[in-house]
Scaffold this active site. Structure first.
Site, PDB file in Angstrom:
ATOM      1  N   ASP A 114      10.629  21.286  -3.313  1.00  0.00           N
ATOM      2  CA  ASP A 114      10.602  20.811  -1.470  1.00  0.00           C
ATOM      3  C   ASP A 114       9.514  20.659  -1.694  1.00  0.00           C
ATOM      4  O   ASP A 114       8.713  19.649  -1.310  1.00  0.00           O
ATOM      5  CB  ASP A 114      11.918  21.814  -0.465  1.00  0.00           C
ATOM      6  CG  ASP A 114      11.960  20.844   0.791  1.00  0.00           C
ATOM      7  OD1 ASP A 114      12.196  19.845   0.582  1.00  0.00           O
ATOM      8  OD2 ASP A 114      11.290  22.070   1.415  1.00  0.00           O
ATOM      9  N   ASP A 161       7.413  26.076  -2.997  1.00  0.00           N
ATOM     10  CA  ASP A 161       9.387  27.032  -3.125  1.00  0.00           C
ATOM     11  C   ASP A 161       9.599  25.863  -4.964  1.00  0.00           C
ATOM     12  O   ASP A 161       9.041  25.442  -4.460  1.00  0.00           O
ATOM     13  CB  ASP A 161       9.449  27.433  -2.183  1.00  0.00           C
ATOM     14  CG  ASP A 161      10.320  26.040  -1.617  1.00  0.00           C
ATOM     15  OD1 ASP A 161       9.997  24.845  -1.804  1.00  0.00           O
ATOM     16  OD2 ASP A 161      10.883  26.371   0.098  1.00  0.00           O
ATOM     17  N   TYR A 201      16.533  25.590   7.375  1.00  0.00           N
ATOM     18  CA  TYR A 201      14.713  24.742   7.023  1.00  0.00           C
ATOM     19  C   TYR A 201      15.273  23.061   7.084  1.00  0.00           C
ATOM     20  O   TYR A 201      14.430  22.425   7.508  1.00  0.00           O
ATOM     21  CB  TYR A 201      14.857  25.542   5.419  1.00  0.00           C
ATOM     22  CG  TYR A 201      14.484  26.513   5.181  1.00  0.00           C
ATOM     23  CD1 TYR A 201      13.420  27.081   5.261  1.00  0.00           C
ATOM     24  CD2 TYR A 201      15.973  27.605   4.927  1.00  0.00           C
ATOM     25  CE1 TYR A 201      13.213  28.029   4.753  1.00  0.00           C
ATOM     26  CE2 TYR A 201      16.005  28.830   4.686  1.00  0.00           C
ATOM     27  CZ  TYR A 201      14.176  29.044   4.276  1.00  0.00           C
ATOM     28  OH  TYR A 201      14.347  30.514   3.895  1.00  0.00           O
ATOM     29  N   GLU A 259       1.491  24.110   3.625  1.00  0.00           N
ATOM     30  CA  GLU A 259       2.126  23.730   2.095  1.00  0.00           C
ATOM     31  C   GLU A 259       2.272  22.162   2.299  1.00  0.00           C
ATOM     32  O   GLU A 259       2.392  21.597   3.847  1.00  0.00           O
ATOM     33  CB  GLU A 259       3.220  24.357   3.325  1.00  0.00           C
ATOM     34  CG  GLU A 259       4.175  24.344   1.772  1.00  0.00           C
ATOM     35  CD  GLU A 259       5.144  25.116   2.050  1.00  0.00           C
ATOM     36  OE1 GLU A 259       5.903  25.184   0.668  1.00  0.00           O
ATOM     37  OE2 GLU A 259       5.374  25.738   3.794  1.00  0.00           O
TER      38      GLU A 259
END
Length: 492
Positions: free
Chosen positions: A71, A74, A222, A465
């Site tokens: 994703d 991670d 999430y 990220e």
């Protein structure tokens, strides 16, 4: 200034013209992030620090779920945003495949798309069963390791008749329907398989309406969905394009449209809300005069809503959003700030091209009118900001330009390829003060704060990220800007 020609449409562009090197270079870089995110047994791997991983994913259900993409920074496979990645990438290929091909990026785009759709096919073993997650986010996030070294359990999560999840089933249907169009001529058997799955998943999503994040609260941490109506309309619209079956168009433009389409209230296109995307996608039908759709009032509502979205984006429009940085970036959310401006710019580029190809001279926003060139200028302004035309003079696309983030929040990029780390002893690489040993080429990081600051720190997952779905959006946007060509009037 001569206003006599204001109402004349601009000429229709021909086949792909001169290449804009800046966007071509950026597109080649952006496309590589998909390779960095791939799970499974890698084929023709060009990323020196990546290897095979997740090979046993799906084993507990006797399924091969080894493919697909991680994703973000991670090693989770979250089905909802992964399917959205595939839908957007399919859309980009269908609209701008000729422009991608002009800079040799069509094949990599198709291969990355197929890496996801191969996974989605295997994740749908029965009509009303869809595996929507591989891995446990709590376990996964307690480890800082290379994906090649993962040892922890990777449990599977599914939706089914007992625990339905409309959003994720419908988004997966949209992904497979749109991808079936991408592969229709090059791989017709594969295309038919995708379409069969898309129809089954749409029926499942529609027949058992329920929010996936209410039924499976763990996913809400999430990728919490704010509603499933938008995914049903988006999937129905893609199925109409893929099949020509009128019942899908009626589904999207009739009662369901009234209930779920938020006509007249502009929304932001994202992994959670597809309405603006559906509005632009269905505008194709009215603008290009598709057979048998004239007089459909629902379609008119979609088109006027799409224009409302465009009016919110154009800086000089009376209804322009005030949610922008001083440097002109549309800014809606602190987390992953770049998703919204890049998604909005992609839609603006599409709408601009639809207008040019359909000889639509202008759209009206209040008492102002705007030309396709105004929309393209907005799309370019957002892309240019991302690529370094911003107060920080920094590119947010990793690997592009002279200055870009060095401390990207990404496990594989942060750990030397020859390091041996287990689950927890890799955290020293998260905390290391050295820049990442491996460049997460093509990653689009979260982006700046509203005050246009960016903290280049690996611990700053809010800003640093990159996500796989951001990549699909920036690939779409850059593909639209690489050159100009006329829009395809039909995907079939």
């Amino acid at each position: 200034m001569d206003h006599a020609n204001d109402n004349k449409p601009s000429p229709v562009p021909g086949p792909p013209g001169a290449i804009d090197k800046k966007y071509a270079d950026a597109l080649k870089i952006a496309m590589q992030f998909f390779d960095i995110q791939k799970s499974g047994k890698l084929v023709n791997n060009k990323i020196s620090w990546r290897g095979d991983s997740g090979l046993k994913d799906g084993n507990e259900a006797n399924l091969d779920l080894s493919k697909g993409m991680y994703d973000a920074g991670d090693h989770m496979k979250f089905g909802f945003p992964m399917a959205f990645t595939a839908t957007v990438l399919s859309w980009a290929i269908l609209e701008y495949g000729d422009q991608m091909a002009a800079v040799n990026q069509l094949e990599p785009a198709q291969q990355s798309l197929k890496w996801i759709t191969d996974f989605l096919i295997n994740a749908h073993p029965k009509d009303n069963v869809l595996y929507i997650q591989v891995g446990d986010p709590d376990l996964d996030h307690k480890c800082w390791e290379r994906p090649e070294n993962m040892k922890e359990k990777r449990p599977l999560t599914q939706v089914n008749i007992t625990v339905p999840g409309t959003e994720v089933a419908a988004e997966t249907a949209a992904a497979m329907a749109s991808a079936s169009l991408v592969f229709k001529t090059s791989n017709s058997a594969y295309s038919s398989t995708l379409l069969k799955h898309a129809k089954q998943l749409f029926n499942f999503a529609d027949k058992y309406p329920a929010s996936y994040s209410e039924n499976i609260p763990e996913v809400a941490t999430y990728y919490n969905s704010t509603g499933y109506g938008d995914e049903l309309l988006w999937a129905a619209s893609w199925l109409y394009h893929a099949t020509g079956d009128r019942s899908y168009l009626d589904y999207a433009t009739g009662e369901n449209g009234k209930q779920f389409a938020s006509w007249g209230s502009p929304t932001w296109f994202s992994w959670d809300n597809k309405n603006a995307g559906t509005q632009v996608l269905l505008s194709r039908l009215s603008l290009f005069g598709a057979k048998g759709v004239s007089g459909n009032s629902g379609l008119r509502n979609y088109r006027s809503s799409a224009e409302g979205v465009m009016c919110g984006l154009l800086p000089k429009s009376p209804s322009a959003t005030s949610s922008r940085t001083d440097g002109g970036l549309v800014w809606i959310s602190e987390w992953n700030a770049l998703q919204h401006p890049v998604a909005s710019a992609f839609l603006a580029a599409l709408y601009s091209d639809y207008m040019l190809t359909s000889q639509t001279a202008k759209i009206t926003c209040g008492d102002h009118s705007f030309k396709p060139s105004d929309l393209r200028k907005f799309a370019k302004s957002q892309a240019d900001y991302v690529l370094g035309k911003n107060p920080l003079k920094m590119s947010f696309l990793v690997g592009y330009g002279d200055k870009y983030p060095q401390y990207v929040h990404h496990r594989g990029a942060s750990i030397p390829a020859d390091a041996t780390t287990g689950c927890t002893n890799g955290f020293k690489w998260l905390d290391s003060t050295q820049p990442n040993p491996n460049v997460a080429v093509g990653g689009l990081v979260g982006g700046p704060f509203l005050n246009e600051t960016y903290i280049d720190s690996r611990n700053n997952s809010m800003q640093a990220e990159p996500t796989t779905y951001n990549s699909a959006l920036i690939v779409g946007l850059l593909s639209s800007l690489v050159t100009t060509s006329s829009a395809v009037k039909s995907f079939t």
